[in-house]
Design an enzyme around this catalytic site. Structure first.
Site, PDB file in Angstrom:
ATOM      1  N   ARG A 199      53.251  44.674  42.883  1.00 30.69           N
ATOM      2  CA  ARG A 199      52.491  45.874  42.512  1.00 30.69           C
ATOM      3  C   ARG A 199      51.133  45.896  43.208  1.00 30.69           C
ATOM      4  NH1 ARG A 199      52.422  47.464  36.384  1.00 30.69           N
ATOM      5  NH2 ARG A 199      51.357  49.121  37.496  1.00 30.69           N
ATOM      6  N   CYS A 204      50.231  48.179  28.011  1.00 29.90           N
ATOM      7  CA  CYS A 204      50.892  47.319  28.991  1.00 29.90           C
ATOM      8  C   CYS A 204      50.620  45.891  28.535  1.00 29.90           C
ATOM      9  CB  CYS A 204      50.366  47.579  30.396  1.00 29.90           C
ATOM     10  SG  CYS A 204      48.745  46.870  30.654  1.00 29.90           S
ATOM     11  N   ASP A 256      39.684  41.687  36.986  1.00 30.22           N
ATOM     12  CA  ASP A 256      40.859  41.536  37.863  1.00 30.22           C
ATOM     13  C   ASP A 256      40.836  40.248  38.664  1.00 30.22           C
ATOM     14  OD1 ASP A 256      41.218  45.071  38.706  1.00 30.22           O
ATOM     15  OD2 ASP A 256      41.626  43.921  36.894  1.00 30.22           O
ATOM     16  N   ARG A 303      45.356  49.901  26.225  1.00 28.72           N
ATOM     17  CA  ARG A 303      45.018  50.830  27.314  1.00 28.72           C
ATOM     18  C   ARG A 303      45.004  52.302  26.855  1.00 28.72           C
ATOM     19  NH1 ARG A 303      46.325  47.994  32.215  1.00 28.72           N
ATOM     20  NH2 ARG A 303      44.915  49.400  33.268  1.00 28.72           N
ATOM     21  N   LYS A 333      44.433  48.816  46.301  1.00 30.29           N
ATOM     22  CA  LYS A 333      45.352  49.516  45.382  1.00 30.29           C
ATOM     23  C   LYS A 333      44.551  50.429  44.462  1.00 30.29           C
ATOM     24  CE  LYS A 333      46.742  47.310  41.562  1.00 30.29           C
ATOM     25  NZ  LYS A 333      46.410  48.017  40.292  1.00 30.29           N
ATOM     26  N   ASN A 334      43.443  49.915  43.943  1.00 28.01           N
ATOM     27  CA  ASN A 334      42.696  50.668  42.920  1.00 28.01           C
ATOM     28  C   ASN A 334      41.786  51.751  43.489  1.00 28.01           C
ATOM     29  OD1 ASN A 334      44.056  49.157  41.113  1.00 28.01           O
ATOM     30  ND2 ASN A 334      42.351  47.834  40.542  1.00 28.01           N
TER      31      ASN A 334
HETATM   32  C1  EPZ Z   1      41.216  50.093  36.155  1.00 33.59           C
HETATM   33  O1  EPZ Z   1      42.035  50.252  35.009  1.00 33.59           O
HETATM   34  C2  EPZ Z   1      42.019  49.241  37.122  1.00 33.59           C
HETATM   35  N1  EPZ Z   1      43.258  49.919  37.490  1.00 33.59           N
HETATM   36  C3  EPZ Z   1      42.350  47.901  36.470  1.00 33.59           C
HETATM   37  O2  EPZ Z   1      43.020  47.098  37.440  1.00 33.59           O
HETATM   38  C4  EPZ Z   1      41.033  47.205  36.105  1.00 33.59           C
HETATM   39  O3  EPZ Z   1      41.321  45.994  35.438  1.00 33.59           O
HETATM   40  C5  EPZ Z   1      40.209  48.126  35.189  1.00 33.59           C
HETATM   41  O4  EPZ Z   1      39.996  49.407  35.834  1.00 33.59           O
HETATM   42  C6  EPZ Z   1      38.845  47.529  34.856  1.00 33.59           C
HETATM   43  O5  EPZ Z   1      38.137  47.270  36.023  1.00 33.59           O
HETATM   44  C7  EPZ Z   1      43.200  50.898  38.444  1.00 33.59           C
HETATM   45  O6  EPZ Z   1      42.149  51.220  38.973  1.00 33.59           O
HETATM   46  C8  EPZ Z   1      44.492  51.557  38.795  1.00 33.59           C
HETATM   47  P1  EPZ Z   1      39.282  51.079  32.227  1.00 33.59           P
HETATM   48  P2  EPZ Z   1      41.605  51.328  33.867  1.00 33.59           P
HETATM   49  O7  EPZ Z   1      39.570  52.483  31.850  1.00 33.59           O
HETATM   50  O8  EPZ Z   1      41.026  52.521  34.504  1.00 33.59           O
HETATM   51  C9  EPZ Z   1      39.247  50.729  27.513  1.00 33.59           C
HETATM   52  C10 EPZ Z   1      44.628  45.612  38.256  1.00 33.59           C
HETATM   53  O9  EPZ Z   1      44.913  44.454  37.929  1.00 33.59           O
HETATM   54  N2  EPZ Z   1      39.473  52.188  27.532  1.00 33.59           N
HETATM   55  O10 EPZ Z   1      37.982  50.743  32.903  1.00 33.59           O
HETATM   56  O11 EPZ Z   1      42.740  51.483  32.946  1.00 33.59           O
HETATM   57  C11 EPZ Z   1      40.496  49.965  27.931  1.00 33.59           C
HETATM   58  O12 EPZ Z   1      41.351  49.768  26.841  1.00 33.59           O
HETATM   59  C12 EPZ Z   1      44.357  46.642  37.179  1.00 33.59           C
HETATM   60  O13 EPZ Z   1      44.503  46.028  39.429  1.00 33.59           O
HETATM   61  C13 EPZ Z   1      39.451  52.900  26.334  1.00 33.59           C
HETATM   62  O14 EPZ Z   1      39.253  52.334  25.260  1.00 33.59           O
HETATM   63  O15 EPZ Z   1      40.441  50.500  33.144  1.00 33.59           O
HETATM   64  C14 EPZ Z   1      39.940  48.681  28.461  1.00 33.59           C
HETATM   65  O16 EPZ Z   1      39.723  47.803  27.374  1.00 33.59           O
HETATM   66  C15 EPZ Z   1      44.542  46.083  35.767  1.00 33.59           C
HETATM   67  N3  EPZ Z   1      39.682  54.238  26.364  1.00 33.59           N
HETATM   68  C16 EPZ Z   1      38.592  49.088  29.054  1.00 33.59           C
HETATM   69  O17 EPZ Z   1      38.276  50.365  28.505  1.00 33.59           O
HETATM   70  C17 EPZ Z   1      39.928  54.920  27.532  1.00 33.59           C
HETATM   71  O18 EPZ Z   1      40.100  56.156  27.507  1.00 33.59           O
HETATM   72  C18 EPZ Z   1      38.602  49.186  30.572  1.00 33.59           C
HETATM   73  O19 EPZ Z   1      39.492  50.192  30.912  1.00 33.59           O
HETATM   74  C19 EPZ Z   1      39.937  54.181  28.735  1.00 33.59           C
HETATM   75  C20 EPZ Z   1      39.702  52.815  28.716  1.00 33.59           C
END
Ligand code: EPZ
Length: 417
Positions: free
Chosen positions: A396, A112, A304, A117, A22-23
């Protein structure tokens, strides 16, 4: 609303092939917006998030079927709130729209269940490439005359920000360097797909990614085909299901190297695993030992797989601890697991899990995608019947979960209420 009925304890047997990731699929679908031709996918996963993302691409003017996207005639540059709020990954259309069409109006995704996020890292990176960004009544309004390559150092190796900025840099003039980039395998798959389209992305999978911008005319429009990598988190889920039920199961269809730290952690707890390049055979391993695990960006322990690991830890011989460093609210599975007899204390980012083995089936409720998977694992072990509600969360990220578990001999049925 559908629910799952599971009777435990189940013992599993046989083999299961995981679906594609998915990711990896979501950012790759976003990247099709960069390409003025057809992109065919041999194995998109049957997930509601994928169907949803295809709806978003169609709302922008792409012509889509179940396995092909043709973004030659994009005529809309706005991703609406009612679409984006249901699927945060929609924010990934921002980079490609800005890069190819120099404009984009994308609803702020909002938070969410697992956290606020924010997308500040995405937006500040785009401003470094010369984008004008303003937030207006809940929308990100982005525009540029022409993006120009630059060096971007991410304050945190955000997966989504890395992906959005790789795509934004695709048509930027000159070189873009993304430092402290996320290293997840899904990023490498995106880079491979972008290079297949004719872009120039180097270093994906490492902390430093270099994108050499292309001019629109340089990118051809011949049809391309791509096979998405296997879903490592789905694989981890089935491996843990085999350990929870003390079964012999072969999990295939993914690169075992993408789960190194997860497999090392499980082996450290006493799991008997036979690791091959694209599969893992789980041998009956009895009651495992507790462990202390901290989630971290790849190659660290994946957030995850945290909820699924917790379901296993709760039936170990000895106590465990999990520290969730990535998301601020990713322990919502704890009160639901407690309904089945788990003894877990949460203190901020730490969860303290007592190892015991008296689980009783109960009606429980899914709160988010990976929490839902933890409830299924617990129900496979618990004595008696469990009913797992709100399984739209599961749909999902897990394609045909009930069928796959049923084929592994689990006593599970998907019911309509
Ligand atoms: C991706 O989400 C994945 N989703 C998530 O999988 C996964 O948990 C996550 O990466 C971490 O590995 C997809 O790929 C579609 P991040 P993403 O940006 O990109 C903070 C699942 O269960 N952050 O690495 O949203 C954020 O708040 C899902 O399959 C900022 O502060 O993750 C979080 O605490 C859930 N500012 C941390 O970084 C930003 O601009 C990690 O977020 C972006 C992120």
């Amino acid at each position: 609303m559908d629910f799952l009925k599971i009777n435990g304890p189940s013992s599993l047997e046989g083999s299961v092939k995981v679906s594609s990731s998915k990711n990896a699929s979501l950012p790759i679908l976003a990247a099709t917006l960069l390409y003025p031709g057809k992109c065919k996918f041999t194995n998109l996963p049957e997930l509601s998030d994928i169907n949803f993302f295809i709806q978003i691409l169609e709302s922008l003017g792409a012509k889509c079927t179940k396995e092909e996207v043709d973004a030659a005639s994009i005529d809309c540059f706005q991703a609406d709130y009612d679409l984006v709020r249901k699927m945060r990954a929609s924010v990934l259309v921002l980079g490609p729209l800005l890069s190819r069409f120099k404009q984009a109006r994308v609803s702020l995704p909002g938070g969410c269940a697992i956290g606020s996020r924010p997308v500040d890292i995405h937006l500040s990176g785009m401003e470094k490439l010369g984008a004008k960004i303003k937030i207006e009544s809940g929308y990100i309004e982005a525009s540029c005359d022409q993006l120009v390559g630059n060096k971007i150092v991410l304050p945190f190796p955000s997966v989504g920000a890395t992906e959005n900025l790789m795509m934004a840099a695709a048509y930027a003039v000159g070189e873009t360097i993304i430092d402290n980039a996320a290293r997840e395998p899904e990023i490498e798959d995106l880079a491979n797909f972008m290079n297949k389209m004719g872009f120039n992305v180097e270093g994906a999978g490492s902390s430093t990614i270099k994108i050499t911008g292309k001019v629109l005319g340089e990118i051809k429009n011949e049809p391309i085909t791509h096979e998405i990598i296997g879903d490592r988190i789905e694989a981890a889920t089935y491996i843990i299901a085999a350990l929870v039920t003390e079964s012999e199961v072969r999990v295939e269809g993914f690169k075992s190297a993408h789960l190194d730290i997860v497999l090392d952690t499980l082996i450290g707890m006493g799991a008997k695993l036979e690791i091959e390049e694209n599969s893992v055979v789980v041998h009956p391993s009895g009651r495992l030992k507790g462990a202390r695990v901290e989630t971290a960006p790849y190659p660290g322990f994946p957030t995850d797989a945290q909820a699924q690991l917790m379901a296993l830890m709760g039936i170990c011989d000895g106590d465990s601890q999990i520290c969730e460093h990535i998301f601020e609210n990713r322990f919502m599975h704890v009160p639901e697991l407690a309904r089945m007899g788990y003894d877990i204390k949460v203190d901020g980012r730490n969860a303290y899990i007592k190892g015991q083995s008296k689980l009783k089936g109960a009606p429980v409720m899914c709160t988010d995608l990976r929490a839902s998977a933890a409830l299924v694992l617990a129900a496979l072990k618990a004595e008696g019947e469990s009913q797992i509600n709100r399984i739209y969360h599961l749909d999902r990220g897990y394609a045909n979960l009930a069928d796959k578990l049923k084929r592994l001999n689990a006593n599970i049925d998907r019911m309509k209420s």
